[in-house]
Design a protein around this motif. Structure first.
Motif, mmCIF file in Angstrom:
data_model
loop_
_atom_site.group_PDB
_atom_site.id
_atom_site.type_symbol
_atom_site.label_atom_id
_atom_site.label_comp_id
_atom_site.label_asym_id
_atom_site.label_seq_id
_atom_site.Cartn_x
_atom_site.Cartn_y
_atom_site.Cartn_z
ATOM 1 N N TRP A 10 -2.572 -10.438 -5.005
ATOM 2 C CA TRP A 10 -2.329 -8.964 -4.889
ATOM 3 C C TRP A 10 -3.094 -8.382 -3.731
ATOM 4 N N THR A 11 -4.051 -9.124 -3.182
ATOM 5 C CA THR A 11 -4.331 -8.722 -1.828
ATOM 6 C C THR A 11 -3.273 -8.595 -0.710
ATOM 7 N N VAL A 12 -2.549 -9.663 -0.713
ATOM 8 C CA VAL A 12 -1.315 -9.704 0.110
ATOM 9 C C VAL A 12 -0.363 -8.948 -0.033
ATOM 10 N N VAL A 13 -0.190 -8.630 -1.187
ATOM 11 C CA VAL A 13 0.772 -7.432 -1.701
ATOM 12 C C VAL A 13 0.180 -6.047 -1.248
ATOM 13 N N GLU A 14 -0.991 -5.649 -1.386
ATOM 14 C CA GLU A 14 -1.500 -4.447 -0.994
ATOM 15 C C GLU A 14 -1.676 -4.164 0.424
ATOM 16 N N GLN A 17 3.333 -4.150 4.372
ATOM 17 C CA GLN A 17 3.799 -2.785 4.441
ATOM 18 C C GLN A 17 4.737 -2.686 3.297
ATOM 19 N N ALA A 18 4.511 -1.491 2.589
ATOM 20 C CA ALA A 18 5.712 -1.096 1.495
ATOM 21 C C ALA A 18 7.078 -1.350 1.769
ATOM 22 N N ASN A 19 7.612 -0.848 3.070
ATOM 23 C CA ASN A 19 8.901 -0.830 3.590
ATOM 24 C C ASN A 19 9.333 -2.491 3.456
ATOM 25 N N PHE A 20 8.579 -3.338 4.136
ATOM 26 C CA PHE A 20 8.895 -4.508 4.387
ATOM 27 C C PHE A 20 9.173 -5.348 2.901
ATOM 28 N N LEU A 21 8.115 -4.998 1.888
ATOM 29 C CA LEU A 21 8.307 -5.676 0.683
ATOM 30 C C LEU A 21 9.694 -5.098 0.086
ATOM 31 N N ILE A 62 5.544 -5.562 -8.419
ATOM 32 C CA ILE A 62 5.462 -5.401 -6.941
ATOM 33 C C ILE A 62 6.440 -4.588 -6.376
ATOM 34 N N ARG A 63 7.473 -4.190 -6.753
ATOM 35 C CA ARG A 63 8.663 -3.372 -6.095
ATOM 36 C C ARG A 63 8.145 -1.927 -6.366
ATOM 37 N N ASP A 64 7.703 -1.852 -7.827
ATOM 38 C CA ASP A 64 7.362 -0.207 -8.150
ATOM 39 C C ASP A 64 6.087 -0.127 -7.500
ATOM 40 N N LEU A 65 5.185 -0.766 -7.209
ATOM 41 C CA LEU A 65 3.750 -0.417 -6.316
ATOM 42 C C LEU A 65 4.169 -0.115 -5.012
ATOM 43 N N ALA A 66 5.061 -0.884 -4.414
ATOM 44 C CA ALA A 66 5.519 -0.679 -3.068
ATOM 45 C C ALA A 66 6.137 0.685 -2.933
ATOM 46 N N GLN A 67 7.318 1.078 -3.769
ATOM 47 C CA GLN A 67 7.797 2.210 -3.927
ATOM 48 C C GLN A 67 6.898 3.417 -3.994
ATOM 49 N N GLU A 68 5.831 3.239 -4.709
ATOM 50 C CA GLU A 68 4.909 4.234 -5.104
ATOM 51 C C GLU A 68 4.200 4.510 -3.651
ATOM 52 N N ARG A 69 3.570 3.417 -2.926
ATOM 53 C CA ARG A 69 3.091 3.450 -1.894
ATOM 54 C C ARG A 69 3.757 4.152 -0.898
#
Length: 76
Positions: A10-14, A17-21, A62-69
């Protein structure tokens, strides 16, 4: 899966960059996260399989968190 493995993933995910994910398809995202994880910690086959299954089960989160960020960055 150990608590430290979860924390590391989860540290890697955080930190990514959200756009990359969001640009990666499911298979590419799974492989990229596994690769990032393996750069930090060597995994045996069983650990890799468990981690891969966990990642697969959390792709929508993971995608939901990235979209939110991404929205937070845009509209702060």
């Amino acid at each position: 899966m150990t608590p430290s493995m979860l924390r590391q993933l989860w540290t890697v995910v955080e930190k990514t960059q959200a756009n990359f994910l969001l640009t990666l398809d499911d298979a590419s995202l799974e492989q990229w996260l596994l690769k990032q994880f393996n750069q930090e910690q060597s995994l045996n086959r069983d650990e890799t399989n468990v981690l891969n299954g966990y990642i697969r089960s959390k792709l929508s989160l993971i995608r939901d968190l990235a979209q939110e960020r991404q929205l937070t960055e845009l509209f702060g």
